[in-house]
Design an enzyme around this catalytic site. Structure first.
Site, mmCIF file in Angstrom:
data_model
loop_
_atom_site.group_PDB
_atom_site.id
_atom_site.type_symbol
_atom_site.label_atom_id
_atom_site.label_comp_id
_atom_site.label_asym_id
_atom_site.label_seq_id
_atom_site.Cartn_x
_atom_site.Cartn_y
_atom_site.Cartn_z
ATOM 1 C CE1 TYR A 179 17.147 30.588 4.646
ATOM 2 C CE2 TYR A 179 16.987 28.258 4.086
ATOM 3 C CZ TYR A 179 16.887 29.606 3.724
ATOM 4 O OH TYR A 179 16.520 29.934 2.445
ATOM 5 C CE LYS B 141 -0.461 0.038 5.005
ATOM 6 N NZ LYS B 141 -0.867 1.145 5.810
HETATM 7 C C1 LIG Z 1 -3.786 -3.830 8.485
HETATM 8 C C2 LIG Z 1 -2.323 -3.786 8.229
HETATM 9 N N1 LIG Z 1 -1.666 -4.935 8.041
HETATM 10 C C3 LIG Z 1 -0.350 -4.958 7.779
HETATM 11 C C4 LIG Z 1 0.389 -3.798 7.737
HETATM 12 C C5 LIG Z 1 1.879 -3.867 7.495
HETATM 13 O O1 LIG Z 1 2.544 -3.398 8.639
HETATM 14 P P1 LIG Z 1 4.128 -3.341 8.701
HETATM 15 O O2 LIG Z 1 4.547 -2.407 7.641
HETATM 16 O O3 LIG Z 1 4.413 -2.813 10.071
HETATM 17 O O4 LIG Z 1 4.610 -4.709 8.459
HETATM 18 C C6 LIG Z 1 -0.250 -2.582 7.936
HETATM 19 C C7 LIG Z 1 0.530 -1.343 7.891
HETATM 20 O O5 LIG Z 1 0.197 -0.306 8.327
HETATM 21 C C8 LIG Z 1 -1.644 -2.572 8.193
HETATM 22 O O6 LIG Z 1 -2.308 -1.443 8.394
#
Ligand SMILES: Cc1ncc(COP(=O)(O)O)c(C=O)c1O
Length: 367
Positions: free
Chosen positions: A263, A35
């Protein structure tokens, strides 16, 4: 070659990290969490590299559409579920798998899917709020939600899932509380597949009985645990760096003791120094709050940032690299300099660092 700033994505390391996740999975199936544009690494090339995953986890239907448009024919799980009702028809048309995390969405589904004629029943991931306090159906409502969903002609399978809030804090009491809550309720639905662990839970050994694992950050070569704990660094788990972020040395200033750098006088030279100016700044996604002393590498030598990060550039101490010349490349993170170390220095999660790389930074893929 780098022109100004470049992120190189090592696809071999990505595949290697998936194998590491699998080695902890003990025959369980893997949702490769790609994602948020694969945590800033590029959705489509990452999906192409991770063909060994069982299913891809994306944020929403738009990311799922991007994958489909690229020719991806692997199953896709939409982790954030429905954003608006019209998503449902799109999801059904493509046969995507969908997280259901609240009762209102369940009734939307009933209303919308009863109207649609489609060939193949869908798979749903019913999410429980076992203590995360973010998304999920409350435990008291969970079994009836399951039964209602499972009874529908358009439902092929319901997988039970939950997400742990504190799995990266291994000693937190909330981990066991969440596991107990989830186990107690899922025991009432004995035949259903389950899914608990993301990266930290997987590496910490929580949720060992669940059917599916959902690794994200570990695929990208970052440890989900705090960097100061040496046993929890990426190397201890055999994870390899995936993203290398580099820029160029564009100027060198011969400064005197007492001279200002950048800065707000965040750095005053404590002695005569060669200061290098590097072609990357916060508009490229490098964190603006990086303090003096954040590590970088130039010509295989470690050195540090000096002064405040600007929009398009930052300054570094060239004392450890007297051979440094204008045009040399500077590594902000990568194989030799862990992303997790930069996260530790800046207080910005590694997830956030890679997701923040701007589109003007050239992205190059290495097989
Ligand atoms: C529902 C869910 N599963 C899995 C993951 C993967 O998590 P990670 O990147 O900590 O392995 C996420 C990440 O935010 C998540 O929201």
């Amino acid at each position: 070659m780098i022109h100004r700033a470049k992120s190189t994505i090592n696809l071999k390391a990505l595949r290697h990290n998936l194998e590491i996740a699998r080695s902890h999975a003990n025959k369980r199936k893997v949702v490769a969490v790609i994602k948020a544009n694969a945590y800033g690494h590029g959705l489509v090339p990452v999906a192409e590299a991770l063909q060994a995953a069982d299913i891809f986890g994306v944020t929403d239907i738009d990311e799922a559409d991007q994958l489909n448009a690229s020719g991806c024919d692997k199953a896709i799980l939409i982790l954030q579920g429905i954003i608006e009702r019209s998503d449902i028809a799109r999801i059904a048309r493509h046969g995507h798998q969908l997280v259901i995390h609240n009762l209102e969405h369940l009734s939307w589904l009933e209303e919308e899917l009863d109207k649609i004629n489609f060939a193949k029943p869908l798979s749903f991931w019913l999410k429980m709020n076992s203590g995360m306090g973010r998304l999920g159906i409350m435990p008291a409502d969970f079994v009836s939600a399951y039964r209602s969903l499972q009874s529908k002609p358009w439902c092929h399978e319901v997988i039970l899932m939950t997400h742990l809030a504190n799995a990266n804090l291994r000693d937190s009491a909330l981990n066991q509380q969440q596991l107990d809550t989830f186990d107690a309720i899922s025991a009432l639905i004995p035949d259903a597949a389950t899914s608990i662990p993301a990266s930290s839970a997987l590496l910490a050994g929580f949720g060992k009985r669940s059917t599916w694992i959902r690794p994200g950050i570990m695929l990208y070569g970052s440890s989900p645990f705090a960097f100061p704990n040496e046993q929890s660094r990426r190397e201890s788990f055999g994870l390899q760096a995936v993203m290398t972020l580099q820029a160029r040395l564009i100027s060198i200033q011969n400064c005197k003791a007492g001279d200002n750098v950048g800065y707000c006088s965040q750095f005053i030279c404590p002695r005569d120094m060669r200061i290098g100016i590097v072609s990357i700044g916060y508009a490229d996604g490098y964190p603006s709050n990086a303090p003096n002393g954040t590590p970088v590498i130039i010509n295989n030598k470690r050195t540090v940032t000096t002064g405040r990060v600007s929009m398009d550039m930052l300054a570094i101490d060239l004392s450890p690299a007297p051979d440094a010349r204008i045009g040399d490349s500077v590594t902000l993170w990568g194989e030799e300099l862990s992303l997790d170390e930069i996260a530790e220095h800046t207080g910005i999660l590694s997830y956030n660092l890679t997701c923040s790389i701007a589109s003007r930074v050239t992205r190059e893929y290495q097989n």
